[in-house]
Design a protein around this motif. Structure first.
Motif, PDB file in Angstrom:
ATOM      1  N   PHE A   1    -130.483  35.901  10.427  1.00  0.00           N
ATOM      2  CA  PHE A   1    -129.424  35.325   9.598  1.00  0.00           C
ATOM      3  C   PHE A   1    -129.707  35.615   8.135  1.00  0.00           C
ATOM      4  N   CYS A   2    -128.673  36.007   7.374  1.00  0.00           N
ATOM      5  CA  CYS A   2    -128.865  36.253   5.942  1.00  0.00           C
ATOM      6  C   CYS A   2    -128.391  35.035   5.160  1.00  0.00           C
ATOM      7  N   ASP A   3    -129.329  34.394   4.454  1.00  0.00           N
ATOM      8  CA  ASP A   3    -129.021  33.192   3.679  1.00  0.00           C
ATOM      9  C   ASP A   3    -128.114  33.491   2.493  1.00  0.00           C
TER      10      ASP A   3
ATOM     11  N   HIS B   1    -129.935  45.102   7.286  1.00  0.00           N
ATOM     12  CA  HIS B   1    -130.910  44.398   6.450  1.00  0.00           C
ATOM     13  C   HIS B   1    -130.285  44.075   5.104  1.00  0.00           C
ATOM     14  N   HIS B   2    -130.791  43.025   4.477  1.00  0.00           N
ATOM     15  CA  HIS B   2    -130.284  42.659   3.160  1.00  0.00           C
ATOM     16  C   HIS B   2    -131.028  43.455   2.091  1.00  0.00           C
ATOM     17  N   CYS B   3    -130.277  44.111   1.210  1.00  0.00           N
ATOM     18  CA  CYS B   3    -130.916  44.840   0.103  1.00  0.00           C
ATOM     19  C   CYS B   3    -130.846  43.979  -1.146  1.00  0.00           C
TER      20      CYS B   3
ATOM     21  N   ALA C   1    -127.729  43.659  -3.495  1.00  0.00           N
ATOM     22  CA  ALA C   1    -127.304  42.270  -3.276  1.00  0.00           C
ATOM     23  C   ALA C   1    -126.268  42.168  -2.157  1.00  0.00           C
ATOM     24  N   MET C   2    -126.494  42.865  -1.073  1.00  0.00           N
ATOM     25  CA  MET C   2    -125.621  42.734   0.094  1.00  0.00           C
ATOM     26  C   MET C   2    -126.356  43.207   1.347  1.00  0.00           C
ATOM     27  N   CYS C   3    -125.790  42.835   2.499  1.00  0.00           N
ATOM     28  CA  CYS C   3    -126.360  43.301   3.748  1.00  0.00           C
ATOM     29  C   CYS C   3    -125.839  44.708   4.029  1.00  0.00           C
ATOM     30  N   VAL C   4    -126.729  45.603   4.405  1.00  0.00           N
ATOM     31  CA  VAL C   4    -126.366  47.004   4.606  1.00  0.00           C
ATOM     32  C   VAL C   4    -126.576  47.374   6.075  1.00  0.00           C
TER      33      VAL C   4
END
Ligand SMILES: [Zn+2]
Ligand SMILES: [Zn+2]
Length: 220
Positions: A63-65, A76-78, A82-85
């Protein structure tokens, strides 16, 4: 052109990808819950409706907070973007962008054609280098040009060949740079080659089904 493509193609926000975002009610429920176990269970219930087969190292749903979404597999979140890629490979400072699902083909072509270009420069300037060696070049300035050109072409050729070779190996195994360093964990446990479909299918997954378009910089 390839540099431009690699730079401009970012995360493809399809309608499909919005399914992974928490709905307003789910988000409220998740954020108001203070017990971590119940929070985890909320995510498990939401993930049941999604095609998600990977987990965190501890077995929880990924989960990405920051983006408030259930991370799709290989996403994955970069922190720079500043976003999920999707299918994130790495954040590339050279093209100032993330390398992932939507631009990986262009990135590989960029590397491959750059290798050829450096090789072309190095071989064509080499005869002038021989002239320089024999002291047959007329001016001091042209000596500097020849040396500089040969040095830069060789330097980039060596570093790009290593990087390109490494990425060819990754493509053949259907791995991303991140997955090569950190083994993906599936519901059944960690699997080193969990995404491997076989050599040809692995290439098709990046370059497309039609072989005609493998070397051409268009989305396929
Ligand atoms: Zn994120
Ligand atoms: Zn990035």
């Amino acid at each position: 052109l390839l540099f431009f493509f690699t730079f401009t193609y970012t995360l493809a926000q399809t309608e499909e990808s919005f399914k992974f975002h928490l709905s307003y009610t789910d988000k409220e429920r998740y954020e108001n819950e203070e017990r971590p176990d119940v929070q985890k269970q909320i995510l498990v219930d939401i993930a049941k409706k999604l095609p998600v087969y990977t987990r965190t190292g501890s077995g929880a749903v990924r989960f990405c907070d920051q983006c408030h979404l259930i991370k799709p597999d290989r996403c994955h979140h970069c922190s720079v973007c500043a976003m999920c890629v999707l299918k994130m490979d790495h954040h590339c400072p050279w093209v100032n962008n993330c390398i992932g699902f939507s631009n990986y083909k262009f990135f590989l072509q960029f590397l491959g054609y750059s290798v050829l270009y450096c090789l072309y420069i190095a071989t064509t300037v080499f005869s002038y280098f021989i002239k320089y060696w024999r002291g047959e070049l007329p001016s001091v300035r042209s000596k500097f040009h020849v040396l500089f050109l040969l040095f830069v072409a060789c330097m980039f050729f060596v570093s790009l060949v290593i990087l390109f070779g490494y990425h060819c190996w990754l493509v053949s195994r259907n791995k991303t740079t991140l997955e090569a360093f950190c083994t993906p964990v599936f519901i059944s446990g960690p699997k080193k080659n969990g995404f491997n479909l076989g050599f040809i299918k692995n290439i098709q997954q990046v370059f497309g089904d039609n072989k005609k378009f493998w070397l051409i910089p268009i989305g396929s």
